[in-house]
Structures are given as structure tokens and as C-alpha cells.
Motif scaffolding. Structure first.
Motif, PDB file in Angstrom:
ATOM      1  N   GLY A  65      11.730  -9.572  -5.076  1.00 43.16           N
ATOM      2  CA  GLY A  65      10.642  -9.803  -4.134  1.00 43.16           C
ATOM      3  C   GLY A  65      10.777  -8.971  -2.880  1.00 43.16           C
ATOM      4  N   ILE A  66      11.607  -7.924  -2.937  1.00 44.53           N
ATOM      5  CA  ILE A  66      11.854  -7.067  -1.778  1.00 44.53           C
ATOM      6  C   ILE A  66      11.558  -5.613  -2.131  1.00 44.53           C
ATOM      7  CG2 ILE A  66      13.587  -6.223  -0.138  1.00 44.53           C
ATOM      8  CD1 ILE A  66      12.907  -9.122   0.300  1.00 44.53           C
ATOM      9  N   VAL A  67      10.897  -4.912  -1.210  1.00 39.93           N
ATOM     10  CA  VAL A  67      10.655  -3.478  -1.347  1.00 39.93           C
ATOM     11  C   VAL A  67      11.444  -2.755  -0.256  1.00 39.93           C
ATOM     12  CG1 VAL A  67       8.930  -1.631  -1.179  1.00 39.93           C
ATOM     13  CG2 VAL A  67       8.367  -3.762  -2.366  1.00 39.93           C
ATOM     14  N   GLY A  90       0.902  -1.214   8.156  1.00 42.81           N
ATOM     15  CA  GLY A  90       0.076  -1.318   6.955  1.00 42.81           C
ATOM     16  C   GLY A  90       0.881  -1.701   5.735  1.00 42.81           C
ATOM     17  N   VAL A  91       2.091  -1.149   5.614  1.00 43.43           N
ATOM     18  CA  VAL A  91       2.957  -1.451   4.472  1.00 43.43           C
ATOM     19  C   VAL A  91       3.381  -2.921   4.483  1.00 43.43           C
ATOM     20  CG1 VAL A  91       5.241  -1.052   3.464  1.00 43.43           C
ATOM     21  CG2 VAL A  91       3.833   0.888   4.151  1.00 43.43           C
ATOM     22  N   THR A  92       3.943  -3.369   5.606  1.00 43.67           N
ATOM     23  CA  THR A  92       4.509  -4.719   5.660  1.00 43.67           C
ATOM     24  C   THR A  92       3.429  -5.791   5.572  1.00 43.67           C
ATOM     25  OG1 THR A  92       4.496  -4.640   8.086  1.00 43.67           O
ATOM     26  CG2 THR A  92       6.523  -3.985   6.974  1.00 43.67           C
ATOM     27  N   ARG A  93       2.281  -5.539   6.203  1.00 40.80           N
ATOM     28  CA  ARG A  93       1.201  -6.523   6.149  1.00 40.80           C
ATOM     29  C   ARG A  93       0.696  -6.711   4.718  1.00 40.80           C
ATOM     30  NH1 ARG A  93      -3.411  -4.461   7.242  1.00 40.80           N
ATOM     31  NH2 ARG A  93      -2.505  -3.156   8.880  1.00 40.80           N
ATOM     32  N   THR A  94       0.495  -5.600   4.023  1.00 40.24           N
ATOM     33  CA  THR A  94      -0.036  -5.676   2.663  1.00 40.24           C
ATOM     34  C   THR A  94       0.969  -6.282   1.707  1.00 40.24           C
ATOM     35  OG1 THR A  94      -1.378  -3.712   3.118  1.00 40.24           O
ATOM     36  CG2 THR A  94      -1.085  -4.324   0.816  1.00 40.24           C
ATOM     37  N   LEU A  95       2.240  -5.879   1.822  1.00 40.54           N
ATOM     38  CA  LEU A  95       3.263  -6.472   0.958  1.00 40.54           C
ATOM     39  C   LEU A  95       3.419  -7.961   1.246  1.00 40.54           C
ATOM     40  CD1 LEU A  95       6.044  -3.718   1.012  1.00 40.54           C
ATOM     41  CD2 LEU A  95       4.486  -4.264  -0.874  1.00 40.54           C
ATOM     42  N   GLY A  96       3.381  -8.329   2.540  1.00 41.27           N
ATOM     43  CA  GLY A  96       3.526  -9.728   2.908  1.00 41.27           C
ATOM     44  C   GLY A  96       2.421 -10.587   2.334  1.00 41.27           C
ATOM     45  N   ARG A  98       1.081 -10.217  -0.376  1.00 40.11           N
ATOM     46  CA  ARG A  98       1.347 -10.377  -1.815  1.00 40.11           C
ATOM     47  C   ARG A  98       2.684 -11.066  -2.065  1.00 40.11           C
ATOM     48  NH1 ARG A  98      -1.968  -6.529  -4.382  1.00 40.11           N
ATOM     49  NH2 ARG A  98      -1.128  -7.261  -6.364  1.00 40.11           N
ATOM     50  N   GLY A  99       3.273 -11.633  -1.005  1.00 47.34           N
ATOM     51  CA  GLY A  99       4.507 -12.390  -1.157  1.00 47.34           C
ATOM     52  C   GLY A  99       5.757 -11.541  -1.277  1.00 47.34           C
ATOM     53  N   LEU A 100       5.708 -10.290  -0.834  1.00 45.79           N
ATOM     54  CA  LEU A 100       6.855  -9.390  -0.920  1.00 45.79           C
ATOM     55  C   LEU A 100       7.411  -9.092   0.470  1.00 45.79           C
ATOM     56  CD1 LEU A 100       5.415  -6.879  -3.541  1.00 45.79           C
ATOM     57  CD2 LEU A 100       7.202  -8.575  -3.944  1.00 45.79           C
ATOM     58  N   GLY A 101       8.729  -9.030   0.569  1.00 45.49           N
ATOM     59  CA  GLY A 101       9.380  -8.688   1.822  1.00 45.49           C
ATOM     60  C   GLY A 101       9.772  -7.224   1.863  1.00 45.49           C
ATOM     61  N   VAL A 102      10.289  -6.790   3.023  1.00 46.42           N
ATOM     62  CA  VAL A 102      10.643  -5.382   3.245  1.00 46.42           C
ATOM     63  C   VAL A 102      12.069  -5.279   3.760  1.00 46.42           C
ATOM     64  CG1 VAL A 102      10.188  -3.377   4.712  1.00 46.42           C
ATOM     65  CG2 VAL A 102       8.286  -4.585   3.651  1.00 46.42           C
ATOM     66  N   LEU A 103      12.804  -4.320   3.222  1.00 49.12           N
ATOM     67  CA  LEU A 103      14.125  -3.978   3.731  1.00 49.12           C
ATOM     68  C   LEU A 103      14.061  -2.541   4.242  1.00 49.12           C
ATOM     69  CD1 LEU A 103      17.179  -4.521   4.100  1.00 49.12           C
ATOM     70  CD2 LEU A 103      17.517  -3.612   1.792  1.00 49.12           C
ATOM     71  N   LEU A 104      14.278  -2.347   5.563  1.00 47.09           N
ATOM     72  CA  LEU A 104      14.259  -1.004   6.141  1.00 47.09           C
ATOM     73  C   LEU A 104      15.606  -0.339   5.901  1.00 47.09           C
ATOM     74  CD1 LEU A 104      12.468  -1.672   9.556  1.00 47.09           C
ATOM     75  CD2 LEU A 104      11.476  -0.847   7.416  1.00 47.09           C
ATOM     76  N   MET A 105      15.569   0.892   5.379  1.00 46.44           N
ATOM     77  CA  MET A 105      16.797   1.605   5.039  1.00 46.44           C
ATOM     78  C   MET A 105      16.749   3.027   5.601  1.00 46.44           C
ATOM     79  SD  MET A 105      17.577   0.401   1.100  1.00 46.44           S
ATOM     80  CE  MET A 105      16.151   1.197   0.380  1.00 46.44           C
ATOM     81  N   PRO A 106      17.532   3.327   6.650  1.00 47.56           N
ATOM     82  CA  PRO A 106      17.616   4.716   7.108  1.00 47.56           C
ATOM     83  C   PRO A 106      18.153   5.596   5.984  1.00 47.56           C
ATOM     84  CG  PRO A 106      18.630   3.214   8.686  1.00 47.56           C
ATOM     85  CD  PRO A 106      18.386   2.428   7.439  1.00 47.56           C
ATOM     86  N   GLY A 107      17.581   6.781   5.840  1.00 47.95           N
ATOM     87  CA  GLY A 107      18.003   7.672   4.759  1.00 47.95           C
ATOM     88  C   GLY A 107      18.759   8.881   5.226  1.00 47.95           C
ATOM     89  N   LYS A 326      -3.122   4.336   5.180  1.00 47.87           N
ATOM     90  CA  LYS A 326      -2.083   4.977   4.382  1.00 47.87           C
ATOM     91  C   LYS A 326      -0.979   3.980   4.037  1.00 47.87           C
ATOM     92  CE  LYS A 326      -0.298   9.075   5.621  1.00 47.87           C
ATOM     93  NZ  LYS A 326       0.561  10.035   6.368  1.00 47.87           N
ATOM     94  N   GLY A 327      -0.573   3.178   5.027  1.00 39.97           N
ATOM     95  CA  GLY A 327       0.453   2.173   4.769  1.00 39.97           C
ATOM     96  C   GLY A 327       0.003   1.138   3.761  1.00 39.97           C
ATOM     97  N   GLU A 328      -1.258   0.694   3.874  1.00 36.72           N
ATOM     98  CA  GLU A 328      -1.782  -0.283   2.923  1.00 36.72           C
ATOM     99  C   GLU A 328      -1.787   0.286   1.502  1.00 36.72           C
ATOM    100  OE1 GLU A 328      -5.607  -1.140   4.487  1.00 36.72           O
ATOM    101  OE2 GLU A 328      -4.829  -2.097   6.308  1.00 36.72           O
ATOM    102  N   ILE A 329      -2.204   1.536   1.377  1.00 39.75           N
ATOM    103  CA  ILE A 329      -2.255   2.163   0.049  1.00 39.75           C
ATOM    104  C   ILE A 329      -0.847   2.342  -0.510  1.00 39.75           C
ATOM    105  CG2 ILE A 329      -2.870   4.285  -1.180  1.00 39.75           C
ATOM    106  CD1 ILE A 329      -5.296   4.482   0.688  1.00 39.75           C
ATOM    107  N   LEU A 330       0.100   2.740   0.351  1.00 35.94           N
ATOM    108  CA  LEU A 330       1.488   2.863  -0.099  1.00 35.94           C
ATOM    109  C   LEU A 330       1.978   1.538  -0.684  1.00 35.94           C
ATOM    110  CD1 LEU A 330       3.051   4.929   2.821  1.00 35.94           C
ATOM    111  CD2 LEU A 330       3.070   5.601   0.408  1.00 35.94           C
ATOM    112  N   ALA A 331       1.637   0.444  -0.018  1.00 36.37           N
ATOM    113  CA  ALA A 331       2.059  -0.865  -0.511  1.00 36.37           C
ATOM    114  C   ALA A 331       1.386  -1.196  -1.839  1.00 36.37           C
ATOM    115  CB  ALA A 331       1.731  -1.938   0.530  1.00 36.37           C
ATOM    116  N   GLU A 332       0.094  -0.936  -1.931  1.00 35.29           N
ATOM    117  CA  GLU A 332      -0.643  -1.278  -3.154  1.00 35.29           C
ATOM    118  C   GLU A 332      -0.126  -0.488  -4.359  1.00 35.29           C
ATOM    119  OE1 GLU A 332      -2.625  -3.622  -3.679  1.00 35.29           O
ATOM    120  OE2 GLU A 332      -3.387  -4.249  -1.726  1.00 35.29           O
ATOM    121  N   VAL A 333       0.097   0.823  -4.180  1.00 34.21           N
ATOM    122  CA  VAL A 333       0.559   1.608  -5.333  1.00 34.21           C
ATOM    123  C   VAL A 333       1.995   1.235  -5.697  1.00 34.21           C
ATOM    124  CG1 VAL A 333      -1.001   3.524  -4.816  1.00 34.21           C
ATOM    125  CG2 VAL A 333       1.329   3.596  -3.942  1.00 34.21           C
ATOM    126  N   THR A 334       2.761   0.760  -4.706  1.00 31.99           N
ATOM    127  CA  THR A 334       4.129   0.320  -5.002  1.00 31.99           C
ATOM    128  C   THR A 334       4.115  -0.992  -5.777  1.00 31.99           C
ATOM    129  OG1 THR A 334       4.948   1.431  -3.008  1.00 31.99           O
ATOM    130  CG2 THR A 334       6.374  -0.240  -3.992  1.00 31.99           C
TER     131      THR A 334
END
Length: 364
Positions: A65-67, A90-96, A98-107, A326-334
Motif C-alpha cells: 500500500g506504499i509507493v 498532485g501525487v500524494t493527494r491522488t494516491l491518498g 486511493r488508499g495508498l501512502g508515499v515513501l520519499l526516497m532521495p536518489g 502532472k502529479g495526478e497523472i503520475l499517480a494514476e498511471v502508477t
């Protein structure tokens, strides 16, 4: 009711159904009559039962349940950038939703691990990952995630088989805003780029080859620079910065507007194309520190279309891109990717927004 914490078995007993039927009522799947589901949920409410354990659901489904969102830089710098914040929102709102959480990872590559990469990339339990700014098949971040079997969505990067991509028409946007300057009479145009990579910069770029193959990790920088050339402009100078920061824009202005950096003072630019709005804001400030007026002496244009209220009366002429969308779309396609569906590349439109930082070319 006793002080014992209610369980699914208690709910099943109260509703007069089997435990498996009660489980189906909470999962909202499987062959179960609506009246039975309502009876189970009513029993759960009476007992104060909150639903099956999230950890238990994860173990049964094989999902967390985490992206993971890989942003490629220090967190303190990312959260200074309104572009990153808007996309992340946009990413976190859309995933949230849909019941999904977010883990931020520096690359980045400044860790004490054997390969210098963030250890989270090797260990974090995530259902999928979003590479927020760029990525390609030989990128070490992508390779780590791919080897772990984690599906990856790429934002503003290369097309990789099995990974959906989301980007904007930044080359076209860069061409359009350069044309805007040409239409205003500017012929001496310089560029302050985002990091170009591939051995370029930071500093003045003297040997940029417009016909060279794209450097995959730095796609946005090269696309935007090539948009300038698409408009028929060969920049009088190119300054490659170290990142999208106001202070980097100030440094760029100091160098691009310094007559000592030109064979003839008549080559000093009357307009500067900055590849982000933060860079453009820094260029405006740097030009004024040199005693120049904006836009009377030098026009400045940016890219992104973010709100910078601290610029006061200045409103950047810029290329607007739909950051939150863009963030919303990133979440949806993920989400689709997690479910085994890889969509076609998505490319979003951009548009020039006229502000107060550009005007007619000065007569000199």
C-alpha cells in the motif's frame, strides 16, 4: 461487551456468518449478498471493530500500500522548489484518495552504502516507484529498482520498456517563449540552463553541439535548450547552473551580463531564457544588482508557471506547465502499473504566459 479487543471472529459470530464471509464483507469482493455485507458491517459497528489489520491485508495480498517517490536530491532542496512541491502534492493527494501512502526516497549518490546510493532503494517495501525527475534504463536508481522487481514510473525521462512515462512538451514551450522574444525585437539572447550533465558546467558552455545525441539523464535541460535553437536562435552565451535555485540564477546573470565575457560589448544579451522560474527570478535579481532595469535593459523569461509572490510586482513571463495535473497523472498511471497495466507515454501541453519581465528589445 468485554474489554477484549474485538476481532473478525467476534464480528462473524454477532452477524451469524462464517469468518470467511465476514472477511469478504470487508474486502468488498467475492460472492456475498449485499444484505449479508450490511449485517456484517452493522455487527462490526456495534462491537467497535475497525476492520482487518492493515499488516494482515498486506501479508495476504503481497502488497504494502506504499509507493516510493524518488526525487534525486536532498530533501531540503526539493522542498525549496515550488515545482517539486506542486507535483508531489498532485501525487500524494491522488494516491491518498486511493488508499495508498508515499515513501520519499532521495536518489542521490552521497550515502555510506557500497555503491553510494540511498539504502532505502535496496530495502524499502513498496508496490511501485515514481522517479520524479528523469530516469533511463542504465540509471543506477532505475537498475536497483528494476532488479528488485519493483515497477517504475518515470517523469521527464527516457522511454523504458515496461515503465510508463509522463512529461511535458518543454521543447515546444521553449521554442514558443524564444519566439516571443524574437517577436519583441530581441536578437541577442542568452540561456541559463538547468544542469546539462555529460561534462558540461557549471559555467559557460562553449562547445554545445545541437546535433549531439540526447544525454538521457538530463532530458529536460537538453530539450529546453534545443527549443531555443528550434526558434532559429543561436544563443550568444549559455550558462549551465548547478540546479534550479534563485542563487544559481543570480550567478548566471552576473556572468551572462558581464561585458568582459564577450569579445565585443555589443554582444551582451538583451534577453535571457532561464530554464526554470526560480532561475529566472534569480536572473531578475542579479540583473538589478548590476544596475540594469528589467525589462527595459534586459528581458527575462522562465519556465514552469509557478506562483512566486515574493517577487512583488514582478510577474515572470514564463512557460506554464500543468504541475499538479502532472502529479495526478503520475499517480494514476502508477496505480495502473501496480495492477499490471503499462500505459502509453503521456505528454502534456505547455503555454506561454506573458508577464512583466519581458518587453521590447532596447535600442542600443
Amino acid at each position: 461487551m468485554s474489554a477484549t479487543k474485538p476481532t473478525l471472529a467476534h464480528v462473524a459470530a454477532r452477524a451469524g456468518v462464517s469468518i470467511s464471509t465476514a472477511s469478504l464483507a470487508f474486502s468488498e469482493s467475492g460472492p456475498i449478498a449485499s444484505a449479508t455485507r450490511e449485517r456484517v458491517l452493522a455487527a462490526a459497528e456495534e462491537l467497535g471493530y475497525r476492520g482487518p489489520s492493515a499488516l494482515g491485508r498486506q501479508l495476504r495480498s503481497g502488497r504494502t500500500g506504499i509507493v516510493g517517490v524518488v526525487f534525486g536530491d536532498a530533501l531540503r532542496r526539493t522542498f525549496r522548489d515550488p515545482v517539486s512541491i506542486s507535483v508531489l502534492d498532485g501525487v500524494t493527494r491522488t494516491l491518498g484518495e486511493r488508499g495508498l501512502g508515499v515513501l520519499l526516497m532521495p536518489g542521490g549518490t552521497h550515502y555510506d552504502s557500497p555503491d553510494g546510493m540511498n539504502p532505502l532503494l535496496e530495502t524499502a517495501a513498496v508496490d511501485a516507484a515514481i522517479m520524479l525527475w528523469g530516469g533511463h534504463s542504465s540509471d543506477p536508481v532505475y537498475k536497483i529498482l528494476h532488479e528488485r522487481g519493483i515497477p517504475v514510473t518515470i517523469c521527464e525521462g527516457a522511454e523504458v520498456e515496461g515503465s510508463p512515462t509522463v512529461s511535458v512538451r518543454d521543447r515546444e514551450g521553449s521554442r514558443a517563449i524564444t519566439q516571443h522574444l524574437l517577436d519583441s525585437g530581441h536578437t541577442r539572447i542568452a540561456v541559463a540552463t538547468l544542469p546539462l550533465g555529460g561534462g558540461f558546467g557549471p559555467g559557460l558552455v562553449s562547445d554545445y553541439d545541437i546535433d549531439a545525441p540526447d544525454l538521457p539523464y538530463w532530458y529536460p535541460s537538453h530539450r529546453r535548450l534545443r527549443g531555443v535553437y528550434d526558434a532559429g536562435v543561436t544563443p550568444v552565451a549559455i550558462w549551465s547552473t548547478q540546479g534550479s535555485l534563485v542563487e544559481e540564477g543570480q550567478i548566471a546573470a552576473t556572468n551572462l551580463l558581464n561585458p568582459a565575457n564577450y569579445v565585443d560589448a555589443s554582444q551582451v544579451p538583451t534577453a535571457i531564457v532561464a530554464q526554470s522560474d526560480l532561475l529566472a527570478a534569480g536572473v531578475v535579481q542579479g540583473a538589478r544588482q548590476l544596475g540594469l532595469r528589467v525589462p527595459e535593459d534586459v528581458s527575462v523569461v522562465g519556465f514552469d508557471g509557478v506562483d512566486l509572490p515574493w517577487l512583488g510586482d514582478d510577474k515572470l513571463t514564463t512557460v506554464d506547465q500543468p504541475l499538479a495535473i502532472k502529479g495526478e497523472i503520475l499517480a494514476e498511471v502508477t496505480i495502473d502499473l501496480i495492477n499490471g497495466n503499462v500505459g502509453a507515454p503521456i505528454v502534456l501541453d505547455t503555454a506561454v504566459v506573458n508577464g512583466t519581465t519581458s518587453g521590447p528589445a532596447p535600442r542600443r
